[in-house]
Design a protein around this motif. Structure first.
Motif, PDB file in Angstrom:
ATOM      1  N   LEU A  53       0.806  -1.208  -0.014  1.00 34.03           N
ATOM      2  CA  LEU A  53      -0.076   0.173   0.061  1.00 34.03           C
ATOM      3  C   LEU A  53       0.826   1.257   0.201  1.00 34.03           C
ATOM      4  O   LEU A  53       0.537   2.179  -0.749  1.00 34.03           O
ATOM      5  N   PHE A  57       2.707   4.694  -3.714  1.00 33.18           N
ATOM      6  CA  PHE A  57       2.922   6.107  -3.755  1.00 33.18           C
ATOM      7  C   PHE A  57       4.174   6.411  -4.294  1.00 33.18           C
ATOM      8  O   PHE A  57       4.405   7.671  -4.684  1.00 33.18           O
ATOM      9  N   LEU A 218      -3.964  11.487  -7.989  1.00 31.95           N
ATOM     10  CA  LEU A 218      -4.055  10.752  -6.520  1.00 31.95           C
ATOM     11  C   LEU A 218      -5.029   9.663  -6.388  1.00 31.95           C
ATOM     12  O   LEU A 218      -4.639   8.573  -5.869  1.00 31.95           O
ATOM     13  N   TRP A 219      -6.027   9.800  -6.918  1.00 28.46           N
ATOM     14  CA  TRP A 219      -7.145   8.748  -6.713  1.00 28.46           C
ATOM     15  C   TRP A 219      -6.572   7.323  -7.471  1.00 28.46           C
ATOM     16  O   TRP A 219      -6.934   6.421  -7.005  1.00 28.46           O
ATOM     17  N   LEU A 221      -3.702   6.593  -7.727  1.00 24.71           N
ATOM     18  CA  LEU A 221      -2.645   5.719  -6.998  1.00 24.71           C
ATOM     19  C   LEU A 221      -3.176   5.136  -5.644  1.00 24.71           C
ATOM     20  O   LEU A 221      -2.887   4.026  -5.379  1.00 24.71           O
ATOM     21  N   VAL A 222      -4.023   5.814  -5.268  1.00 26.39           N
ATOM     22  CA  VAL A 222      -4.879   5.174  -4.090  1.00 26.39           C
ATOM     23  C   VAL A 222      -5.576   3.660  -4.310  1.00 26.39           C
ATOM     24  O   VAL A 222      -5.559   2.935  -3.793  1.00 26.39           O
ATOM     25  N   LEU A 223      -6.376   4.108  -5.537  1.00 32.34           N
ATOM     26  CA  LEU A 223      -7.086   2.947  -5.817  1.00 32.34           C
ATOM     27  C   LEU A 223      -6.319   1.744  -6.179  1.00 32.34           C
ATOM     28  O   LEU A 223      -6.548   0.640  -5.746  1.00 32.34           O
ATOM     29  N   SER A 224      -5.291   1.852  -6.831  1.00 36.31           N
ATOM     30  CA  SER A 224      -4.257   0.727  -7.241  1.00 36.31           C
ATOM     31  C   SER A 224      -3.644   0.257  -6.153  1.00 36.31           C
ATOM     32  O   SER A 224      -3.479  -1.030  -6.101  1.00 36.31           O
ATOM     33  N   ALA A 225      -3.325   1.250  -5.219  1.00 32.57           N
ATOM     34  CA  ALA A 225      -2.698   0.630  -3.967  1.00 32.57           C
ATOM     35  C   ALA A 225      -3.393  -0.438  -3.122  1.00 32.57           C
ATOM     36  O   ALA A 225      -3.236  -1.256  -2.658  1.00 32.57           O
ATOM     37  N   LEU A 226      -4.733   0.197  -2.930  1.00 31.78           N
ATOM     38  CA  LEU A 226      -5.806  -0.482  -1.985  1.00 31.78           C
ATOM     39  C   LEU A 226      -5.884  -1.882  -2.563  1.00 31.78           C
ATOM     40  O   LEU A 226      -6.098  -2.634  -2.123  1.00 31.78           O
TER      41      LEU A 226
END
Length: 334
Positions: A53, A57, A218-219, A221-226
């Motif tokens: 997670l 980033f 940013l969204w 990266l956040v979605l991919s990370a989650l």
């Protein structure tokens, strides 16, 4: 109202690939720690998910390489269909190799899928970039992993040659918590970023992102990370058995040496924007570490099957992607 629907479908496919990437490559980060009993499987998976997670980033250079440096996808339906077909090819290859317990490269499956779909669409593939950013690192990273893994393990054996084996094993079991986390962090920097790059490509050809913008939303990266973290927590037990036990029976010092080597290779590659395979890095490191015991200690027959899967990843995913593009072309009517 309808223009965003195809983009949303491609983004959903990208997240589907991202999830398979997570459980397919979970073994990369934790197989050695689990096989040496440094960590329990669920604790190891949870730690790897968290590390993935945060690592996601820091991989924007890799995301840019995949999103704009591999192919040129035309704006509109054709470009979105190329993205969708490339993802289908990558997902199919991930599932096939997972079923047979082969630690193949999700990264190269994705790049091969995009390339195959682009060729079927008569779109541009940047072969110079593919050679410099993908093929050369693909060849170099296993060689580096093999050599550095051997050297790191040799150094450990020399430094602790007069220490009681039981004490050494206990110490390296604790140390593996750090090395496994570093490996998972590197996996997040590489693999979550690659999916983010495809999402940005889909947004660009769909008209929702400027081709001139170098920023990754940013969204995304956040979605991919989650999603990759969720896939990692689901685990990839078939491949975990191959990496943790079938190549060589690892002890804690060997596990630490392999993970540290692979993590270092991933960090360096991410800094240059090269989308290398985490699978290649850890597998070659395990082989290098195992070779310090003796060449016979490594089950080279298993290694041969793994390398065979590596060789066929590009054409395998590419052929499925090309066929998927032609089929989707008929369905969509483009």
């Amino acid at each position: 109202m309808e223009s965003w629907i195809p983009v949303a479908l491609v983004v959903s496919l990208a997240m589907g690939f991202n999830y398979t990437n997570g459980f397919h490559d979970a073994a990369n980060a934790i197989a050695t720690s689990v096989s040496t009993r440094a960590l329990t499987p669920r604790i190891a998976l949870a730690m790897a998910a968290v590390a993935n997670l945060f690592g996601a980033f820091l991989g924007t250079k890799v995301a840019k390489t995949v999103g704009s440096g591999i192919i040129d996808a035309p704006a509109g339906s054709v470009g979105l269909t190329i993205c969708a077909a490339g993802l289908i090819g990558a997902i199919a290859w991930n599932m096939l190799t997972w079923w047979y317990g082969l630690p193949s490269s999700s990264s190269h499956a994705l790049i091969g899928g995009l390339g195959g779909a682009a060729i079927a669409a008569s779109s541009t593939v940047h072969w110079d970039a593919v050679f410099q950013k993908v093929i050369l690192p693909m060849i170099a990273s296993p060689v580096v992993g093999l050599i550095v893994g051997y050297l790191v393990m040799t150094a450990i054996l020399w430094l602790f040659r007069r220490t009681h084996p039981g004490r050494v094993n206990r110490g390296f079991r604790y140390a593996q918590t750090v090395s496994a986390a570093a490996m998972a962090f590197g996996h997040g920097m590489q693999d979550a970023a690659k999916t983010a790059g495809v999402v940005v490509l889909a947004l660009t050809v769909g008209g929702f992102h400027s081709a001139d913008s170098a920023a990754i939303p940013l969204w995304v990266l956040v979605l991919s990370a989650l999603v990759i973290s969720a896939g990692t927590y689901a685990g990839g037990w078939r491949i975990m058995r191959t990496l943790g036990r079938r190549i060589i029976h690892l002890d804690p010092p060997q596990g630490f040496a392999a993970e540290t080597t692979a993590a270092a290779v991933l960090f360096v590659a991410t800094g240059t924007g090269a989308p290398i395979s985490t699978t290649h890095a850890i597998t070659s490191a395990i082989m290098g570490v195992g070779s310090t015991k003796s060449l016979k200690a490594v089950r080279w027959g298993v290694a041969k099957n793994i390398v065979g899967a590596w060789v066929f990843t590009f054409p395998g995913a590419g052929l499925v992607a090309a066929a998927s593009f032609l089929l989707l072309k008929l369905i969509v009517g483009i």
